[in-house]
Every structure is written in structure tokens, then in C-alpha cells.
Design a protein around this motif. Structure first.
Motif, PDB file in Angstrom:
ATOM      1  N   TRP A 139     -22.953   2.742 -34.628  1.00  0.00           N
ATOM      2  CA  TRP A 139     -23.675   1.545 -34.167  1.00  0.00           C
ATOM      3  C   TRP A 139     -25.059   1.930 -33.640  1.00  0.00           C
ATOM      4  N   SER A 143     -28.407   0.592 -35.045  1.00  0.00           N
ATOM      5  CA  SER A 143     -29.303  -0.134 -34.141  1.00  0.00           C
ATOM      6  C   SER A 143     -30.695   0.458 -34.219  1.00  0.00           C
ATOM      7  N   ILE A 183     -26.318  -5.060 -36.890  1.00  0.00           N
ATOM      8  CA  ILE A 183     -25.099  -4.525 -36.266  1.00  0.00           C
ATOM      9  C   ILE A 183     -24.972  -4.966 -34.806  1.00  0.00           C
ATOM     10  N   LYS A 187     -20.815  -6.265 -35.376  1.00  0.00           N
ATOM     11  CA  LYS A 187     -19.899  -5.125 -35.333  1.00  0.00           C
ATOM     12  C   LYS A 187     -18.510  -5.592 -35.768  1.00  0.00           C
ATOM     13  N   ASN A 208     -26.212  -4.345 -28.361  1.00  0.00           N
ATOM     14  CA  ASN A 208     -26.604  -3.164 -29.113  1.00  0.00           C
ATOM     15  C   ASN A 208     -26.276  -1.933 -28.272  1.00  0.00           C
TER      16      ASN A 208
END
Lengths: 421, 824
Positions: A139, A143, A183, A187, A208
Motif C-alpha cells: 500500500w 500510495s 489504493i 484497499k 493512505n
């Protein structure tokens, strides 16, 4: 036996080295140069072929840890099967298309291969236990590159707002304006979200995850343990959700942070709160940490007349893992606001957020919690949201007053005030 | 995921023959609105506040009702189900009050209550409703519309009528809302200051731990056997099972239990335990005297007080008389509370011996200064020092929704969302409340109508009462739960339009201008949590019969309303009834993932029930007791606040910094006004209803009425003195009003105490203010004042009356059978 091994392996190697290190006797320099060039091409081609082979779905699922976990999860999603017949496979999302990034990602991924071979994620249970950590890393990567791999196919420019629901259009437009990373909100779109002791799945989709840097401030995304130093395994307490910390140092997988807050001078002073006289929890410390002069520095003391108790303004210096931190807390408040609005209107209209003051909310919230389905992290987050947006921070103390009701609607406009004196 | 209805139903029918236990007898209800219109006869499963049950239908009619297999303690209330579906009081068609139909919002309101109504079409009813909503929003603003008086909607998470009405109205415009409720209004406000949580709606220490560990259980103004018959969600009745176990323990002399109450409660009679009679509204003097005795004997837990509480010093000074020169001795308390001083001393001894669990009922906080007995009870429990121990301490909920049955840890299905989708603005988006408060303490709405603009104190702040002109009510009966009916009549004369949605023509309908007929919960598909606190499982509620007459489900009523105001998509989110049920179920299934593997929706629907099983025993406040620093209470200090500086600073005359005894505006047993009206009238929760629900059910009603009237329970001496015999009709009255009730003379009621259960349907003989109530609603004569400046909740138990034999012919009961239909 070892001697036999040495004889069989070392001797031929030695003789090979002798051959190689000797100047060429029979071949011309040109032949050597051409042969090297051809060999180079073959080698490079082979490397690339091998590299490309690692970029196929077949390679990704060649080990159990992928084949039995994230792969079947993908198969249940729209990225696998949809009416237009376009499919995204593992590398489409997980391997950067730019070469330098690709190699960097490969180096990173070798850790997972290591993990698969040496047993840190070789069973579904172990994989599950590591999922949050692995997902956080992915992630944070997405990000940072604004979800480049998603945007290879999806583009804000091509979206048709009028086909979306009003809420979706509103949120997507806002995201498009900021060129936000996909994202941050999506997610779990291709794989299951980490399920770690029922901790909030949905919350993870609302923020994030940042790669923390020294000298910057971050917020805690899920409650997390703290440590006395960069390597200690012994926990020194717990950071509460949505607590702001200042990162002061960094070392392999951990960050050192400073926390500012207030504590009551009763017991051993283990609970650190956001504000003077107000029970909004930032962290709880072990007795050892709470009483260590190296960890807690007392800056001042004041008596709170609502209870007659003495409070201390303190700084706390400790370490925590570098995962599950965000530099943007507003996503968390939005999540908390929506959760409150939905979960607390099951039986009746939810009270206005500014109806109660910060010290009354815990009693009201705890009193009704039996009727709402929230895991521990979400409960702590929603409570903190309510407290930080309560009448205490919304202006005068009047309990029911029109001007206070704005905060219930728009979390952005009523972010918690900077820590007050 | 959506499923096609026909395929889905085929699945159900195929599955039902598969013979899954324990629902082998259940055939899922077929939905007729897809056109085939034929409904199968057979058994279906559903639930209610009164428990889960199976119903057998033949030829489209419910013929038989049997308790659900898991319900080991089903109650008599199930006998009221059929009577409620087929009640003569059902609202059959949309109805409009005669004069309102003629003159709209300028109608003659003095005829309100004469029960004369005209049948209209659904379309006409919608037109009137939308016309009035538009008018109120444009002529006044959101402050003039009150859609906040909500309460015990029928069970079912999807069709929850409060949510439907409030969502739909909110899509049209903004409106005034309420905070708090009538049941526990004072408790909800005072307890967070004192013990850090509202307590009343919280899970309590598990009964099995109490039964193992307690030496003494004190039921203080508490009648769990009566009140555990109903629950907020579908009730399991597991609480009643624990009372049976308690009875065995008492018989074995392993536990001693005492009831402190003005009457021998149903629970006390069942358990065969001692009752300490206390005069109504005087529990605080009794508690203060017990505290005095503990202080004098040094039998209180000084160490617990030091470690877990603040402010004992200030309180002790008051008890000992240092501050007001009145030591709160047993001698001082006896003449007020009626408990002999020796008994008070004995109680102080019992409470400080062994493990003592105090269980408080809710009635004593529904009186003037209702905050005080609850605060004082926490102080007593703190002095005893057993808060947080298994089988010790204090609880405020063991009589409610089977609190004390361990929670399974399962998550129930969410409800249909009350709030409109985020980002959707109402048609009338004016959010300017013109300086009025947009939220009012629930019991002060009649004050708002009568005295708009008045500024009142409330919980440390100020409330400016809004000038209400229009009210929308759904699945709620304020003409039962609010006090002083003649004052309500005056207030309703000032309103311009009242709209009610319900399935039965209750007293609120009779004071409304537009009435919409909803179907009962048994005429629609739904799902519910089985066991509010036990969270025992998820229950399907299969439609038993099609909506009767022209009634519609709340979903259908407000869906069409939304379509008519152009908000259908926002209201429905594009889902139909079954897609919603599926959606809510899937959400529940996801939440339980990892803990409970639930089947998909069609399988669940066919099985009828998913069992989460039993939970693990748990002790309330154990964490706090274990480590008060890490697990502080939700009070400002994190400790029990015997003295609250926060409350003291509000500087209220009727709620000070620590619990105190204050005389009431009126009180029996020598209190103010008792020379004229010597009898305390208590209006506790009914035994055979849920508030006013099931009063419409004739079969059930006839098991308790006296000559067709609500019974008034009274003492034999009081009856004899007045020439009243058991079974006589009597007139119960005071300066506020009068009602007819049927006398039930009983030794279980102490002299000077009478009870009429709340929820009896108000039935005035005519529209005049002061006209006699022919059925016997106790709220005809109760007092309408706030508990104090702190909670501002209802004070229904501050009520004194005189009772006399009814002379002459009593007017006929006008409560049941719907309106007088006028042809125009």
C-alpha cells in the motif's frame, strides 16, 4: 566426509580458476571480444527471459503462499472476471513497468521468496499473520507512486461522473482533483484485507499508509505496540488509534517518536491524554516506561478543578514499528464520522456529535456500545472522533446549540484543534 | 449480490423439503406481489419483542402460534399475536380527521379526540402529507417540524419503522429531533457523571457468575420476572431461566434475596422472598440512613472508596449532618420512608456481609429528582466496595432484554439506514432553526408546544424550546407514554397538523389529522438479531400473511412517499425488499467472518435461524477494579464520583454535587398534597403488554381487564375504607384528570399505594379537556414536569390520586375498534 566434499568440489574449482586466470594462448583478442559480446547477449537475454518469467502469473503462483491465498482471492473479484473479459493478473498490479522500479521491486520481492522458502509465510496461518505487514508495504508503495499500476488501465479523465451514484461521484471528483492514489480508498479490491484479530478492515481502506520520514508527523492507523529502543522485543505500552506522533529517528523497521500530551498524577501515570483535564487517550505505557525519566519528561503541572486532580504536561520518547502510520488523518475522521452515523442510528437518530463534551462522550459511548458491531480499533477511533469534535472543541460549552452541529456533518471543517495549552 | 425472486423462492421451496432441523416444519412464505398471489399454507418462523415463534397458516390466515424451540421460557404474551393481527383496532385505510379534511391546517382543533375520521385514498393521503410538509418548511422552517418522538418500533431490522420514517422525512427537509427516552431518561444522564456509563443499556455481569458467587441479591424497585418477557430485539427469555435457577438456590438457602419495593412484585412472589416495603419516592432517605449506619459502624469499605472514588468526604459531611444539621439516621428516615429503624439497621448489616449484588429497576428514576436514587445507589455500592466482583456490586439492567446472559460475540444484522445517503441534500435544505434548539430532551416536547421560545436548563447547557407546528409519528404512541393527558390536549390544540403511521388505531391516531395504515410485522419479510445482549443468533422473519385491508409495510409507505417527492433512488438505493434483506444479511455475514461461518442468504432464509451459540461469562467493571488507571470509568476523573464538581458547578437547585434527599412536588404517606390525594399512583411497566403494544389484542386483554377496564391494583385496607370491592369499577382522579379503572384488591400492595400499568390505551369519553378516560390510562392523571434541570426527563411516578367507587352507569370504553368513520 567433509574431506571428500572438499576433494570433489574444491579441486575442480581450483583447476578451473587456473585455466580462466591464464592469459589466452590459442584465441585472438578479437575472437574473445566477439565471443564475450555474444555471450553477453545470451546472458542478458537469458536474464531478461528469466526476469520476464518471474513476471508471469504462473511464476507468482508457483509457491503455496500465493497459490493458496491471494490468488484464489483475486479470482473472486472483478479484476479477474467481468463482462468485458479484461483480466488483470499479478504483475499488472504488482510489478512496475519502469525498469529501475521493476528491479527495485524484484529485490524487495525476494524477501517474500525468502519468506516462502525459509518458512515465515509458508502456511496460510503464517501468511495471514504477516499479511498486514506485507500489505502495508505494498500500500505504501502504491500510495507513493499514486497507484501507477492501476492508472495504466484506469484514468480519472475517462470516468463518467453521471453514471456514478451521487456519493461516488462526489468522492471520485475530489480524488481526481488531487490525483489521489487509488489504493488510498480501494484497499482490498483484489485480495482479502488483513484480518488481524478482528481489527478494522474497513478502516484500512480509508487511509493512505505512509513511509515515515524523520522530522515529520504521522498518525497511528491501528493501535500499535511501542518499545523502549530500536531492537527491544519487550513492549513498553500501546499507542492509541489516530494519535499524532513526531518521528525523530529511524532504524530498520522501526521509528523513534516523540509524543506530547498530558497525564494525571495518580497511580503511575501510565495513560497519556491529548489535552489538559480531558480524557482522550493517546497512549498507555507500562509502569517501567511511565516511570522512566528517559522516556517521560514532565514539562509542567496544573490542577484541574473539575476533578481536583493534578495533571502533568509531558513528552514521551519511544520506538514503534514503521508500519500503519499515515500523514493524513482526515481519512480516518471521515471513516469515523460515517461509521458513527451508520452504526449509531440503528435504533434511533444518533446524537449530534457536539451534543456532549469530550469528557462525557466516553460514558455515553460505552453505555450504548452493546448495540453496535464495532471492533476494538473502530470503537477507539469513533470515540476519539466524538471527543475531538465534541462541544469541548466546537466552541462554548452550551450543549445543544445550532452552531455546534456542523462538525457532525463535515469532518474536514472541524478537525481537532491543534493541541491546546 | 442480488438473486432473482422467482429462482430464490424456488430454492426456498426445494430446500424446505430437505427436512432441516429444527425447521423442518417451516415453509418459507411466498411473496405474492410478483403476481401469482397464491400463498402456501404451513409453518413459518418469525420473531417479535415477545419472543420468536412459529405460526401455522391455512387459507391465508394464522391459525396457530407455537414458541420457538430455543425459547425455554415462552410467555403468555404470544397469546396476543393473533389478536393483534386480527384486531378490531387495526387501521384499515388511510384516514383523515373530518375537520382537517375540510379546513386543513386551519381546522377546528377543539374537536380533536372526538374520533371522527374520513376514509381517503392513498393518493389523497400522500397529497395531504406532502402539502403539509411543504407548507411547514416554507411558511416556517425546520424548527416547526418534529419527527423525533420515536420509540419501541416493532422488531425486524429492515422494516424498522423509525428508520423508514426518519429517512424519508429527512430526504424532504430538516426537522427537530429528541435526545433520551421515557424509560431511563434520568439514569442516562446522571450515571455517566457518577459511574462513567449510562449503564442501563449495557451488558451486565453474567447471571451464572452471580448465581455462583453472590450471597445476597437485592432487587431494588425491580421486577425482572415481569419485565424480562419482552426485549428490544427478538427476546430469548434466557433471563427468566436464570430467575428459575435463582429460585432453586434460594430454596437451597445458598442465596438470600430481598425485594425493596412498595409492593410484593411478581418476582418477589415467584421467588418467595422477603419484601421490605418502602414508601413511594422515598428510597433516597432509606439509602441515606443505611449509609449513615455503615459510617457509624465503620462497616463500609474505606479502602475501595480511597482507591476507586472521589468525593466521599463531602457526602459523608451531609450524611452525618455536618452541613445541614440533620444527621441522616435511621430515626430520621423511618417516618419518611416507612421502613422501621431496626429494619434499616438490619439492611445495613446485610449489605455489608458477604457478596452482595444490588439490582436496580428503572421505575424510581421516573420521578421528580429521579437522578438522586440512582446516584445514591451507586454511592451505597461504592461503600460496600464490591463493584467489579462476580456476584457483587450494582447493576441497572438485569431486568431488561436478558442482560446478564453472556454475549456470544456474534454481530447481528444492521438496520435499514435511518440517515439519508451521504452527500444527498433534502429538498428543503434550510438548516436554520431560527435560534431554537434542533434537539430537545424527549419528555419536554409538550412544553415546547405550550411555551415555545422558553429557555430551559438541561444537562449543563440551555435548550430553547422550538415552536412546533407539525408532528410526524411512526410506530410510537406518545398518547400513551407522555404524562398529563389534559395538558397534552391543550398542547395539541395549538398544533397545525399531526401525522401518524401505525398498524393499530391507538390513542395517538385519535389525536392525529392524517393516519397511514401500516401492516403488522407479521405481514412482511424481515430479519432480526435473536437476543439483544445475548446475541444468540440471527432470525428470519418470514411473512405470515399478506398486509390486511389497505395496509402497507413501512418500507412501501415511505418508498412511495419518496417517489412522490422525487427521491426514490436515494431512498431505496436501487434495492427492493429482498435485495435489502440479502444486503443486510451479507453485511452481517461479513462482520462475523472468522468468528462464525454463516451460510449464504438463500440457505439462511430457508433454515430460518443461524445460531451463534452461548457466550462466555463476564463481569461488569472487572477491568476497572483490576486496574483503574488503565481502565478508567468514563467520568471526568475516571473514578466513581460520589461528589461531582461538574454537576455542582451547574448550580441547580434540584440536582446538587452529591445525592441528597429533596421533598417532592407531591407525595403520598404524609408528603405534600397527601391530605387531599392520599394514594400514590405508580405506573410501572405492564405484565401483559410491551408498553401500549398488544393492548389492542382482545384475547390477551380479556385475561386481565376488570369489566373491560384496565385494572388498578390497591391495598385491601384502602379499598375497604372506600367501600370498594375487588372487581368494582372505580374512579381514579386528582386535579389533573380522571379515569375509570377496575379494582383489583390485593394484600401485595402496601397501604397508600396503587398501581395501574402504563400502556393502557387512553380513551376519553369525548373531545373536551378534562373528559373522563373510559379505559384507564394512568398517564391521564400523572404529573408532567422534568426530573430536574439536569436530565429533564419524565416524572410519571410523582403522582398522587384519590380513588372512589364509580357511581351510576359507567360510559362505554372508547379505546378499541378504530375511528368513527364519517361518510362525506
Amino acid at each position: 566426509m567433509i574431506r571428500r566434499l572438499i576433494q570433489n568440489v574444491i579441486r575442480p574449482l581450483k583447476s578451473l580458476w587456473k585455466t580462466l586466470s591464464r592469459p589466452a594462448q590459442y584465441l585472438s583478442l578479437g575472437t574473445i571480444a566477439i565471443a564475450s559480446f555474444v555471450m553477453g547477449i545470451i546472458f542478458w537475454g537469458g536474464f531478461n527471459t528469466a526476469l520476464e518469467a518471474t513476471n508471469t502469473e504462473a511464476f507468482c503462483i508457483s509457491c503455496h503462499s500465493m497459490r493458496d491465498t491471494v490468488y484464489p482471492e483475486l479470482q473472486g473479484t472483478v479484476h479477474w472476471s467481468n463482462h468485458s473479459g479484461v483480466r488483470a493478473t499479478c504483475p499488472d498490479c504488482h510489478v512496475p513497468h519502469n525498469w529501475t522500479h521493476k528491479i527495485a521491486r524484484k529485490m524487495q520481492a525476494s524477501k517474500e521468496v525468502w519468506g516462502a522458502v525459509f518458512g515465515t509465510i509458508d502456511t496460510p496461518e503464517k501468511f495471514e499473520a504477516k499479511r498486514l505487514e506485507m500489505a502495508s508495504r505494498e500500500w505504501a508503495r502504491l500510495s507513493a507512486n499514486k497507484s501507477l499500476e492501476c492508472k495504466n488501465c484506469h484514468s480519472y479523465k475517462s470516468m463518467k461522473w453521471e453514471d456514478m451514484s451521487p456519493l461516488a461521484a462526489k468522492q471520485m471528483k475530489a480524488a481526481a482533483e488531487r490525483d489521489q492514489s487509488c489504493i488510498d480508498c480501494h484497499k482490498g479490491i483484489a485480495h482479502h484485507l488483513p484480518s488481524t484479530d478482528g481489527r478494522s478492515h474497513q478502516l484500512l481502506t480509508a487511509v493512505n499508509i505512509s513511509v515515515p520520514e524523520v522530522g515529520k508527523n504521522y498518525y497511528v492507523v491501528l493501535q500499535k505496540p511501542v518499545f523502549m529502543n530500536a531492537t527491544s522485543k519487550e513492549e513498553a505500552g500501546m499507542l492509541n488509534i489516530a494519535t499524532e506522533i513526531a518521528v525523530t529517528d529511524k532504524s530498520d523497521g522501526r521509528v523513534k517518536f516523540r509524543l506530547e500530551g498530558w497525564r494525571k498524577r495518580i497511580g503511575t501515570g501510565r495513560i497519556i491524554n491529548e489535552d489538559f483535564g480531558i480524557n482522550i487517550k493517546e497512549a498507555e505505557l507500562t509502569k517501567g516506561a511511565a516511570q522512566s525519566d528517559a522516556v517521560v519528561k514532565v514539562l509542567e503541572e496544573k490542577v484541574d478543578d473539575v476533578t481536583g486532580l493534578t495533571w502533568q504536561k509531558v513528552t514521551v520518547d519511544l520506538w514503534t514499528n514503521d508500519s500503519e502510520l499515515t500523514d493524513n488523518v482526515s481519512g480516518m475522521w471521515e471513516f469515523a464520522s460515517t461509521t458513527y452515523r451508520e452504526a449509531c442510528s440503528q435504533c434511533h437518530s444518533q446524537p449530534e456529535v457536539a451534543h456532549f463534551d469530550a469528557n462525557t462522550w466516553p460514558g455515553m459511548f460505552n453505555g450504548m456500545i452493546a448495540f453496535v458491531n464495532m471492533d476494538d480499533d473502530t470503537q477507539n477511533l469513533v470515540l476519539k472522533y466524538l471527543q475531538l469534535h465534541s462541544s469541548t472543541y466546537a466552541g462554548s460549552h452550551a450543549q445543544i446549540d445550532d452552531q455546534h452541529n456542523q462538525s457532525a456533518k463535515s469532518p474536514e471543517t472541524a478537525l481537532p484543534l491543534a493541541k491546546r495549552q | 449480490m442480488t438473486i432473482k425472486r422467482r429462482r430464490f423462492l424456488q430454492g426456498i421451496l426445494a430446500g424446505s423439503s430437505a427436512g432441516m432441523l429444527p425447521f423442518s416444519m417451516i415453509k418459507a412464505a411466498e411473496d405474492s406481489d410478483d403476481g401469482n398471489g397464491i400463498l402456501d399454507d404451513g409453518w413459518r418462523v418469525t420473531g417479535s419483542h415477545f419472543g420468536a415463534f412459529k405460526a401455522y397458516r391455512a387459507n391465508g390466515v394464522v391459525k396457530e402460534v407455537r414458541p420457538f424451540e430455543l425459547d425455554r421460557n415462552p410467555t403468555e404474551m404470544l397469546k396476543g399475536i393473533q389478536g393483534s393481527i386480527y384486531s378490531a383496532s387495526r387501521i384499515r385505510y388511510p384516514m383523515v380527521r373530518l375537520d382537517f379534511l375540510k379546513n386543513g391546517y386551519k381546522s377546528d382543533r377543539s374537536t380533536l379526540g372526538d374520533n371522527r375520521y374520513v376514509r381517503v385514498t392513498w393518493q389523497e393521503a400522500y397529497n395531504l402529507l406532502i402539502r403539509e410538509l411543504n407548507r411547514v418548511q416554507t411558511m416556517y422552517g425546520p424548527w416547526a417540524l418534529y419527527a423525533g418522538q420515536t420509540g419501541w418500533r416493532a422488531t425486524g431490522q429492515f422494516h424498522s419503522c423509525t428508520n423508514h420514517m426518519q429517512r424519508a422525512i429527512a430526504l424532504h427537509g430538516n426537522y427537530v429531533r429528541k435526545i433520551g427516552d421515557y424509560s431511563t431518561g434520568a439514569a442516562q444522564v446522571i450515571l455517566p457523571y457518577v459511574i462513567g456509563s449510562t449503564e442501563v443499556y449495557s451488558q451486565g455481569t453474567s447471571w451464572n457468575l452471580i448465581l455462583e458467587n453472590a450471597n445476597t441479591i437485592v432487587f431494588w424497585a425491580n421486577d425482572p420476572l415481569k419485565n424480562l418477557q419482552v426485549g428490544w430485539n427478538c427476546e430469548t427469555h434466557s433471563g427468566i431461566g436464570y430467575l428459575k435457577q435463582l429460585k432453586a438456590k434460594i430454596q437451597e438457602k445458598k442465596i438470600r434475596a430481598i425485594s425493596i419495593d412498595p409492593t410484593v412484585t411478581k418476582t418477589a412472589a415467584f421467588l418467595g422472598i422477603e419484601t421490605v416495603y418502602v414508601n413511594p419516592q422515598t428510597d433516597v432517605p432509606l439509602m441515606l440512613a443505611i449509609a449513615h449506619e455503615m459510617i457509624v459502624n465503620k462497616s463500609y469499605d474505606a479502602e475501595f472508596i480511597r482507591g476507586y472514588s472521589l468525593g466521599f468526604k463531602e457526602f459523608k459531611a451531609y450524611v452525618m449532618g455536618d452541613t445541614d444539621k440533620t444527621p441522616k439516621t435511621p430515626e430520621w428516615a423511618e417516618p419518611i420512608c416507612g421502613v422501621p429503624k431496626a429494619k434499616i439497621r438490619e439492611l445495613a448489616g446485610i449489605l455489608t456481609t458477604g457478596q452482595v449484588q444490588i439490582m436496580m429497576g428503572w421505575c424510581i428514576q421516573r420521578q421528580q429528582h429521579g437522578e438522586q436514587p440512582y446516584w445514591m445507589a451507586v454511592v451505597l455500592a461504592t461503600m460496600i466496595g464490591q463493584i467489579g466482583l462476580p456476584g457483587g456490586g450494582i447493576s441497572f439492567g438485569h431486568h431488561y432484554s436478558s442482560i446478564g446472559t453472556p454475549s456470544s460475540g456474534g454481530s447481528g444484522p444492521n438496520a435499514f439506514p435511518l440517515n439519508p445517503p451521504e452527500g444527498v441534500e433534502p429538498i428543503f435544505d434550510n438548516d436554520d432553526f431560527n435560534g431554537y434548539s434542533k434537539v430537545i430532551p424527549v419528555a419536554r416536547w409538550i412544553d415546547a408546544i405550550l411555551e415555545p421560545g422558553k429557555v430551559i436548563n438541561y444537562n449543563g447547557g440551555k435548550v430553547t424550546l422550538p415552536d412546533l407546528k407539525m408532528i410526524v409519528i411512526s410506530g410510537n404512541n406518545p398518547w400513551h407514554h407522555h404524562q398529563d393527558k389534559n395538558r397534552m390536549k391543550k398542547a395539541f390544540h395549538k398544533l397545525e397538523c399531526v401525522v401518524t403511521v401505525d398498524y393499530a388505531w391507538n390513542p395517538t391516531c385519535r389525536f392525529s389529522d392524517i393516519v397511514f395504515p401500516a401492516c403488522t410485522q407479521f405481514e412482511r419479510h424481515d430479519l432480526d438479531l435473536y437476543g439483544s445482549y445475548a446475541q444468540r443468533g440471527v432470525l428470519a422473519m418470514q411473512k405470515l400473511v399478506e398486509p390486511l385491508f389497505e395496509s402497507r409495510s413501512d418500507w412501501d409507505i415511505w418508498r412511495e412517499f419518496s417517489a412522490r417527492i422525487g427521491r426514490h433512488q436515494e431512498y431505496t438505493m436501487g434495492r427492493d425488499e429482498f435485495t435489502w434483506l440479502n444486503h443486510l444479511y451479507d453485511g452481517c455475514r461479513t462482520k462475523n467472518k472468522g468468528k462464525f461461518e454463516m451460510p449464504d442468504f438463500p440457505t439462511f432464509w430457508q433454515q430460518g435461524f443461524f445460531d451463534f451459540g452461548e457466550g462466555k461469562p463476564w463481569v461488569r467493571h472487572a477491568e476497572f477494579r483490576d486496574d483503574p488507571e488503565i481502565h478508567p470509568l468514563g467520568t471526568p476523573s475516571g473514578l466513581i464520583e460520589i461528589y461531582s464538581r461538574k454537576i455542582a458547578r451547574y448550580d441547580y437547585s434540584n440536582c446538587k454535587g452529591h445525592p441528597v434527599w429533596m421533598e417532592k412536588e407531591e407525595r403520598s404517606h404524609g408528603g405534600p398534597g397527601s391530605d387531599r390525594f392520599p394514594i400514590a399512583l405508580q405506573s410501572c411497566h405492564p405484565n401483559k403488554r410491551l408498553h401500549s403494544q398488544l393492548c389492542d389484542s382482545k384475547e390477551l386483554r380479556e385475561t386481565y381487564t376488570v369489566q373491560g377496564r384496565e385494572p388498578v391494583y390497591m391495598n385491601a385496607k384502602d379499598a375497604k375504607k372506600r367501600g370498594i370491592n375487588d372487581g368494582d369499577l372505580v374512579r381514579v382522579f386528582n386535579d389533573r384528570g380522571e379515569l375509570i379503572a377496575g379494582a383489583r384488591v390485593s394484600e401485595r400492595y402496601s397501604p397508600g399505594v396503587a398501581r395501574i400499568h402504563e400502556g393502557a390505551w387512553y380513551a376519553p369519553v369525548n373531545a373536551e379537556i378534562g373528559s373522563v378516560d373510559t379505559y384507564g390510562d394512568p398517564n391521564t392523571v400523572t404529573l408532567d414536569i422534568g426530573t430536574s434541570d439536569l436530565a429533564q426527563c419524565c416524572s410519571a411516578f410523582t403522582c398522587i390520586v384519590e380513588i372512589e367507587k364509580w357511581r351510576g352507569t359507567a360510559p362505554k370504553v372508547t379505546a378499541f375498534g378504530g375511528p368513527k368513520v364519517v361518510e362525506v
